[in-house]
Design an enzyme around this catalytic site. Structure first.
Site, PDB file in Angstrom:
ATOM      1  N   HIS A  88      24.786  46.476  37.528  1.00  0.00           N
ATOM      2  CA  HIS A  88      24.092  47.580  38.193  1.00  0.00           C
ATOM      3  C   HIS A  88      24.284  47.466  39.708  1.00  0.00           C
ATOM      4  O   HIS A  88      24.285  46.368  40.259  1.00  0.00           O
ATOM      5  CB  HIS A  88      22.600  47.568  37.842  1.00  0.00           C
ATOM      6  CG  HIS A  88      21.917  48.828  38.261  1.00  0.00           C
ATOM      7  ND1 HIS A  88      21.509  49.043  39.562  1.00  0.00           N
ATOM      8  CD2 HIS A  88      21.600  49.964  37.583  1.00  0.00           C
ATOM      9  CE1 HIS A  88      20.975  50.249  39.654  1.00  0.00           C
ATOM     10  NE2 HIS A  88      21.020  50.829  38.458  1.00  0.00           N
ATOM     11  N   GLU A 157      27.757  55.131  37.957  1.00  0.00           N
ATOM     12  CA  GLU A 157      26.622  55.443  38.834  1.00  0.00           C
ATOM     13  C   GLU A 157      27.070  55.322  40.292  1.00  0.00           C
ATOM     14  O   GLU A 157      27.120  54.204  40.832  1.00  0.00           O
ATOM     15  CB  GLU A 157      25.478  54.452  38.597  1.00  0.00           C
ATOM     16  CG  GLU A 157      24.929  54.448  37.195  1.00  0.00           C
ATOM     17  CD  GLU A 157      23.511  53.879  37.138  1.00  0.00           C
ATOM     18  OE1 GLU A 157      22.620  54.613  36.690  1.00  0.00           O
ATOM     19  OE2 GLU A 157      23.293  52.734  37.557  1.00  0.00           O
TER      20      GLU A 157
HETATM   21  P1  13P Z   1      17.890  57.129  39.947  1.00  0.00           P
HETATM   22  O1  13P Z   1      17.869  57.974  38.711  1.00  0.00           O
HETATM   23  O2  13P Z   1      16.540  56.830  40.505  1.00  0.00           O
HETATM   24  O3  13P Z   1      18.839  57.676  40.958  1.00  0.00           O
HETATM   25  O4  13P Z   1      18.490  55.708  39.494  1.00  0.00           O
HETATM   26  C1  13P Z   1      19.626  55.681  38.720  1.00  0.00           C
HETATM   27  C2  13P Z   1      19.885  54.300  38.260  1.00  0.00           C
HETATM   28  O5  13P Z   1      20.118  53.404  39.055  1.00  0.00           O
HETATM   29  C3  13P Z   1      19.816  54.031  36.821  1.00  0.00           C
HETATM   30  O6  13P Z   1      20.271  52.764  36.511  1.00  0.00           O
END
Ligand code: 13P
Length: 236
Positions: A88, A157
């Site tokens: 992450h 992400e």
């Molecule tokens: P947000 O949805 O708060 O942007 O976070 C996304 C995330 O890091 C999920 O792992």
């Protein structure tokens, strides 16, 4: 589809139990057949039996030992946890995990057969360099990772979209997902400021197999609406 809630450093144990029970009740009442994950804070892990799959946001590559502040498989086994988030962006960029340490963790949990949600994503300055530089950056995050691992899910992400309310355009999400899908046929989630009112368009985008949601899923009702949205898309 895969709908996952990353609770990060939010909710107490009591609130997490109630959160997961609400999701469970929703799944029972609606017969939604989506794959639903919840990643509670470490201190809020609980033994849970039901349709919701509980995962760990992090753990160290060990059974047990002298690793202050970390947990290992001995602690995960207590809660029958067999799912983990690895790579992450908050662990890479805030907690300083390197690709080398991430590979070690990935291989350790892969050898134990864990379901791994492996996260990749670029910071803003990389994105601003253009698509080629950005794809090269993302490629490096695939280094040393077994992209054919059968229990692998990948989450794209973008770092600049996490917790900011900003998201790439739907066209960008599709373009990047289709490129990343050439690297691995594992299901590919999008994460980064997914909200209850943007989930539908994102889930309908080409190359998107689900979402990994942070702040937008903290309200359990909103999370359940996203699960229902995925169900509606699949059964349309
Ligand atoms: P947000 O949805 O708060 O942007 O976070 C996304 C995330 O890091 C999920 O792992």
């Amino acid at each position: 589809m895969i709908i996952a809630s990353n609770l990060k450093t939010n909710l107490t144990r009591e609130k997490t139990i109630s959160y997961i029970m609400d999701v469970e009740k929703f799944l029972d009442d609606t017969n939604c057949e989506q794959e639903v994950f919840v990643f509670p804070a470490m201190s809020s892990l609980n033994l849970h039996f039901g349709k919701t799959i509980q995962g760990a946001q992090n753990a160290y590559a060990t059974k047990n030992g002298a690793f202050t502040g970390e947990i290992g498989t001995e602690q995960l086994e207590e809660f029958k946890i067999k799912t983990i988030l690895i790579g992450h962006s908050e662990r890479r960029h805030i907690l300083g995990e390197t690709q080398k340490s991430i590979i070690k963790k990935f291989n350790f949990y892969k050898n134990l057969g864990f379901k791994i949600i492996y996260c990749v994503g670029e910071p803003l300055e990389v994105r601003e360099e253009g698509i080629d530089v950005m794809m090269k950056y993302l490629e490096l995050q695939y280094d040393g990772i077994d992209v054919n691992y059968k229990n692998l899910i990948i989450a794209y992400e973008p770092v600049w979209a996490i917790g900011t309310g900003l998201t790439p355009t739907l066209k960008d999400i599709s373009n990047i997902h289709l490129k990343l899908k050439e690297k691995s046929s594992a299901p590919l989630l999008y994460g980064g400021s997914v909200k209850v009112d943007t989930a539908k368009d994102i889930l309908e985008s080409d190359g998107v197999d689900g979402v990994l949601v942070g702040s937008g899923a903290l309200d359990v009702e909103n999370f359940c609406i996203m699960i229902q949205t995925a169900q509606n898309i699949e059964t349309a």
